[in-house]
Scaffold this motif. Sequence first.
Motif: not given
Length: 482
Positions: A354, A358, A379, A382, A384-385
């Motif tokens: 991640d 990012k 993902f 959580h 998260l994209e």
Amino acid sequence: GIRTNRICCIGAGYVGGPTMATIALKCPHLQVDIVDMNEERISRWNSDDLPIYEPGLGEVVKACRGKNLFFSTDVKKGVEEADIIFASVNTPTKTQGVGKGRAADLRFIESVGRTIAQFANRSKIVIEKSTVPIKTAEAIARVLSANEAASGSRKNFWILSNPEFLAEGTAMADLDQPDRVLIGGQDQDAIGVLVDIYANWVPRERILCTNLWSSELSKLVANAFLAQRVSSINSISRLCERTGADVKEVSRAVGADTRIGPKFLNASVGFGGSCFQKDILNLVYICQQFGLEEEGAYWQQVVDMNDHQKVTFTSKIIQALFNTVTKKKIAVFGFAFKKDTGDVRETPALLVCDMLMKDGAIVHVYDPKVAIEDALQEFKYHDLEVNQSQFIFSTSAEEACDGAHAIVVLTEWDEFKKYDYQKFYSKMMKPAFLFDGRNMLDHAGLEKIGFEVHALGKARVATEHHHQDFVMRAGSKPLGTS
Ligand code: NAI
């Protein structure tokens, strides 16, 4: 009297599956039914493509399935016919409401209690196999007895705690030869029934009997101590990097002390798995509930250090790659939280990938057992994209390395040691970086090939020489040519 030839396990997961398969194998005189409301899981247990990977599990399932081991979605029937019921359902951390992010979510355990209350037609032994907060047995007992009283019948339920200490990746060996089996309960006869089952293959002196609460708490404490060792050595790895000590040497020296012992002293990118973090957070929550703030804070630090380790490891990667990984291909070796499992729950790979993404990296993952769908699911769990053009699964390690700026090792799969790194190196961008998040590869050999290797807990003395060498040679060139 308790009849004991039929066992039912509710929950066909990483614990229920291997545990019950082992009981079926060791106790041919018992019939074991594993039930789960997840239809897809059950149909895979009944196929050649088992829903979980564990070395040796497939063989045992094949040997027992259809004989004295059965997988079904019929929870009602399982509960009705069994004399002994194991509850092996998931107990994740609560994601909302009171105790969010710390307390265990007991809705699955509670639903098991209610299901048993609804379908049980005679007296039964109910065994907590799941890891639960201390005093959960009391809650189950209340659900059962309240329903009993309401229905006016006179069944008995004996509640036992029997936490599971197996480790994923070595589950079958752990079950075959456990360090100990722990049974907690109030009723000696009920305890005796469970002892007799385990005694079919476990030496009696390894079967420890105690009261319910000690048993429940012991499981949380065992996981807290194990995770604590990982965080402790990881904190020392950082100190080693600053001072010129080598954390491997420190582990060797410290672990040689028989009071400490050598296991669980490997510095790494951090621990993962569905249990360690959840069980420690749960322990912290329980401490706080009893007003033990300092005690809770002490254990919280084990989780905090683990998060810190993942962040510093990834920061180091970005820093070494000239402070940016934007549009750079990064080969990630391993996504599972440890070797010999396909489980990705709470894997450190999640945060590492991640952070890299990012920062703009294109991550190419190779893992021998993990499916991309499971990684994406984690993902999502959580929040998260994931931009799927940045997160790619390769079919081989070699493919992942093609054109990559760096290799990042995140799982300690044995096969990672056997690769032809010379070949990988030749396909990579230069300088070719390697970050060993498990401290498992031959770093000197890799440096010789030309990699810039970043080990954990060891300052990069080698490259500094390399670098100086290069500066000197570059500097001396004009003199030589003139
Ligand atoms: P899991 O998520 O793999 O399996 C749990 C299963 O229970 C799921 O398939 C789910 O569909 C089923 N389930 C939930 N509620 C149900 C209900 N009311 N009726 C029927 N089925 C239901 O979880 P896993 O990893 O097997 O863990 C189970 C417990 O064992 C947890 O408490 C965990 O902390 C503990 N544990 C896990 C270990 C591990 O290595 N995974 C090791 C030791 C303990």
